[in-house]
Structure formats: structure tokens, C-alpha cells
Design an enzyme around this catalytic site. Sequence first.
Site, PDB file in Angstrom:
ATOM      1  N   ARG A   1       0.721 -10.855   6.637  1.00 54.36           N
ATOM      2  CA  ARG A   1       0.639  -9.588   6.046  1.00 54.36           C
ATOM      3  C   ARG A   1       1.980  -8.839   6.117  1.00 54.36           C
ATOM      4  NH1 ARG A   1      -4.171  -9.632   8.887  1.00 54.36           N
ATOM      5  NH2 ARG A   1      -3.519  -8.048  10.262  1.00 54.36           N
TER       6      ARG A   1
ATOM      7  N   ARG B   1     -10.839  -0.017  14.737  1.00 55.50           N
ATOM      8  CA  ARG B   1     -10.744   0.529  13.634  1.00 55.50           C
ATOM      9  C   ARG B   1     -11.739  -0.070  12.538  1.00 55.50           C
ATOM     10  NH1 ARG B   1      -4.920   1.019  10.473  1.00 55.50           N
ATOM     11  NH2 ARG B   1      -5.219  -1.376  10.094  1.00 55.50           N
TER      12      ARG B   1
ATOM     13  N   TYR C   1      13.690  31.758   4.786  1.00 52.48           N
ATOM     14  CA  TYR C   1      12.463  32.382   5.240  1.00 52.48           C
ATOM     15  C   TYR C   1      12.657  32.676   6.828  1.00 52.48           C
ATOM     16  CZ  TYR C   1      10.273  31.244   0.882  1.00 52.48           C
ATOM     17  OH  TYR C   1       9.874  31.139  -0.484  1.00 52.48           O
TER      18      TYR C   1
ATOM     19  N   LYS D   1       0.823  -1.156   0.076  1.00 53.83           N
ATOM     20  CA  LYS D   1       0.107  -0.104  -0.018  1.00 53.83           C
ATOM     21  C   LYS D   1       0.733   1.414  -0.061  1.00 53.83           C
ATOM     22  CE  LYS D   1      -0.269  -0.317   5.156  1.00 53.83           C
ATOM     23  NZ  LYS D   1      -1.170  -0.925   6.283  1.00 53.83           N
TER      24      LYS D   1
ATOM     25  N   HIS E   1      -6.333  -7.178  13.202  1.00 55.33           N
ATOM     26  CA  HIS E   1      -5.119  -6.593  13.236  1.00 55.33           C
ATOM     27  C   HIS E   1      -4.639  -6.175  14.763  1.00 55.33           C
ATOM     28  CE1 HIS E   1      -2.273  -4.088  11.321  1.00 55.33           C
ATOM     29  NE2 HIS E   1      -2.721  -3.038  11.785  1.00 55.33           N
TER      30      HIS E   1
ATOM     31  N   CYS F   1      12.836  24.885   2.794  1.00 54.68           N
ATOM     32  CA  CYS F   1      11.467  25.681   1.789  1.00 54.68           C
ATOM     33  C   CYS F   1      10.718  24.725   1.086  1.00 54.68           C
ATOM     34  CB  CYS F   1      12.143  26.452   0.980  1.00 54.68           C
ATOM     35  SG  CYS F   1      13.523  27.685   1.422  1.00 54.68           S
ATOM     36  N   MET F   2       9.806  24.829   0.121  1.00 56.29           N
ATOM     37  CA  MET F   2       8.938  23.969  -0.465  1.00 56.29           C
ATOM     38  C   MET F   2       9.750  23.122  -1.327  1.00 56.29           C
ATOM     39  SD  MET F   2       5.652  24.509  -2.982  1.00 56.29           S
ATOM     40  CE  MET F   2       4.692  25.174  -1.700  1.00 56.29           C
ATOM     41  N   ASP F   3      10.817  23.592  -1.938  1.00 57.35           N
ATOM     42  CA  ASP F   3      11.632  23.005  -2.742  1.00 57.35           C
ATOM     43  C   ASP F   3      13.235  22.912  -2.791  1.00 57.35           C
ATOM     44  OD1 ASP F   3       8.991  22.951  -4.387  1.00 57.35           O
ATOM     45  OD2 ASP F   3       9.570  25.054  -4.661  1.00 57.35           O
TER      46      ASP F   3
HETATM   47  C1  LIG Z   1      -0.552  -1.809   6.814  1.00 59.87           C
HETATM   48  C2  LIG Z   1      -1.054  -3.026   7.596  1.00 59.87           C
HETATM   49  C3  LIG Z   1      -0.286  -4.186   7.323  1.00 59.87           C
HETATM   50  C4  LIG Z   1       1.222  -4.054   7.504  1.00 59.87           C
HETATM   51  O1  LIG Z   1       1.739  -3.722   8.631  1.00 59.87           O
HETATM   52  P1  LIG Z   1       3.314  -3.666   8.996  1.00 59.87           P
HETATM   53  O2  LIG Z   1       3.413  -2.915  10.316  1.00 59.87           O
HETATM   54  O3  LIG Z   1       3.655  -2.519   7.800  1.00 59.87           O
HETATM   55  O4  LIG Z   1       3.798  -5.006   8.575  1.00 59.87           O
HETATM   56  C5  LIG Z   1      -1.110  -5.337   8.004  1.00 59.87           C
HETATM   57  N1  LIG Z   1      -2.052  -5.541   8.241  1.00 59.87           N
HETATM   58  C6  LIG Z   1      -3.101  -4.244   8.112  1.00 59.87           C
HETATM   59  C7  LIG Z   1      -4.424  -4.610   8.380  1.00 59.87           C
HETATM   60  C8  LIG Z   1      -2.587  -3.189   7.867  1.00 59.87           C
HETATM   61  O5  LIG Z   1      -3.143  -2.059   7.664  1.00 59.87           O
END
Ligand SMILES: *Cc1c(COP(=O)(O)O)cnc(C)c1O
Length: 379
Positions: free
Chosen positions: A225, A141, A270, A41, A172, A316-318
Amino acid sequence: MVVIGEHRHTQVHVDLQAIKHNINEEMTRKDPLTELWAVVKANGYGHGIIQVAQAAKQAGATGFCVAVLDEALALRQAGITAPILVLGIVEPEFAAVIAEHDISVAVGSTDWLAQAAAVLAANQVAQPLHVHVALDTGMGRIGFQTPAELADAVNVLRAANSPFDFEGIFTHFATADQADDTYFMHQLSNWKALIAVVDELPRYVHVSNSATSLWHQACNGNVIRFGVALYGLNPSGTELSAPYHLQPALSLTAELAFVKKLARGKSISYGATYTAAQDEWIGTVPIGYADGYERRLQGFHVLVDGQVCEIVGRVCMDQLMVRLPKAYPVGTKVTLVGTDGDQTISLQDVADYCGTIHYEIACGLATRLPRVYTDGESD
Ligand SMILES: *Cc1c(COP(=O)(O)O)cnc(C)c1O
């Protein structure tokens, strides 16, 4: 089409070999019957979603997790046919797109199932929609919280003529990266009580992000995951040590764009918050907070010629300015994250200075920073 960042020497370098190393370590350590799904992600935590997914696949990942539907569609478009799970709630109006692309989604309410079923029927979608039932065991969540709600959902999913494929169930953990496991154990017992409601568990049963697999491996289901650790970052920051060497994949470099001698008493940037105490060499680096290099990094440092150089004046921004020990030519390499000589700046160092976590710094690196990939033979 112009690719913004193509003509730019300020670059994010990603070592795909490091990613494969981290996955290999986890592959050899986990139970052989447990699959590793790579979490890619947020543009692969800033590293580039497609390149990371391909490297992860080569190293043995058999599925992928993303946060939003378009990330899943981008992986499909890149030719990835493995399972892809969207971890967040996708709006049910997109149910047809989800099913037609063979994507799996997290579901946390029977309302969602009812709305999605209506969309699938209206669009006469033939493919089943793959569902991973999310259980809220204490993260607060998304997900079902009670056995009764879960039982209702399972009935809907397994009803005759259901348009759904009940493919997975997961939760999770909120504190898997902490030394104190009290809350973790509380969540684990909630998980066990909830899944006891499901007569026959679906194909994928999963609870482990990186931290859970690294430090609570015993409770891994049949999928992990694997996210931040695959990028070589310790999920706990510095609190716990990982069971193997995590090799950071990302570095960030630029080149001096302008170098000048600044006379004593003159100021920088700035707000004129920095004034030279003596005549000083000042280099301008073409990166700023619009690139995700945060404004709070004033007073932090970069590496030039293996030496630590302070960021002087406001970012700065850039662009930002650094104090150099002597004159260096325009084009001299500047390391903002990574190693130069015997000095290293890690994403953790940057995050510590900003008062945040490395996750936020990595995924905040803007898309206008070109990503440059290397794969192999780096020392
Ligand atoms: C982002 C996420 C992960 C991965 O978590 P890490 O800490 O990067 O390993 C696993 N499960 C869920 C539901 C997440 O949102």
C-alpha cells in the site's frame, strides 16, 4: 458551476512525472509478484485523487487504497476498474453501494459482517461484498486482535451462501518509519501468530505502507500500500534515508498582489506583532490559513527572485506579508514550496517549522487552491 480557485494564480503544481518516477523506482525494487496499490486518500495527499490515480496506473499500480467510501466512488466514476480498497471502516448501512460498485472494504468485527449481511439481503444485492480482514497487531486502530475473534470472522466469511468475498487480510505497522525496530518486530510476530489461524489465506495478503516496503521489504506480502513515498516524500521525515531518490511532486506558488514601502515604525497585520525597524519593502501574498498555509508560519519564509524572504506579521485567513530585499512588481512569482534559483523550500521544511509532519501540510492544502498538472519533460 463556478469552480472556486479557477481564477487564481496561487496554485499547487503537481509534477506527474515525479509520481511516475517514484512508482517506477519502487516497481523495480519490489518482488515482481508483489502488486503496488497506490494510496490516494485525502485527495491524493492533497495532490488530486483522480490525476494521481491515473498517473500511478500508467506507472504500474494495479489497485488503489482510499480512506472513505466516496473516494472509492469518485475513482469508479472516473473510469477506474482496478481493485479499490477502503482502508477505514465504512458504515455497514452502505453495504449495498459498496458491493454494487465492486469496492473492497476493511472489516474489523463480526458485528460489522452481520449488519452488512442484513443490508445486502434487504436490498437483494447479487454482487458479493469484497472484504479485507483487518488485524490489529499493535496499531490499536481497527481490526481483530485475537485468534478466536479472527477464526469466528473467517467462519462467517466462508460460510455457505455467504454474501461476502473474503478477498484479503492485512495489518498496519505503527513504527515502520523508525530506526528502532523493536515494536515493529513485536507487531510482526503478532501478525504471524494471527494469520496462522487462517487455513487458506485469501488472494491479497498485505502489511506494507511506504515505510514498511522501503525499510522492511522482506515482510511485504503480495500487495504494498504505497502512499506518501509515491508523492516523493520520505515517510520517516529525516530519520531514515530512502533506498532511492524520492522526487517531490508538489510545489506551491503565488504572485505578489501588492507591494509597498513601509516606513520605519509602522506595523504589519493582526495584533501589530511586527514593526518595521527601518523603511522596508513589503509584499502581500494572496494565500493564508484558509488555504492550508498555517497561521503558525509567521517568521518562516518564502522565495522571491531566488531569495529567502521572511513572513512578517501574522498570517491572515487569505493573505500574508513578506519583507522584500527591494521593490518587486506586482505579479512577481512567490514560491512557498519548491525551488527558485538555488533555494528550495520543501514540505518537510514547512512541516518542521509548524512542528508537524509533511503528510499533514500536504493533505491540508485547501481545494480552493487550483491544482495545475505537468507531465513530462520538466528538465
Ligand atoms: C494511509 C495508509 C497507508 C499509506 O501510508 P503511507 O505512510 O502514506 O505509505 C497504508 N496503509 C494504511 C492502512 C493506511 O491507513
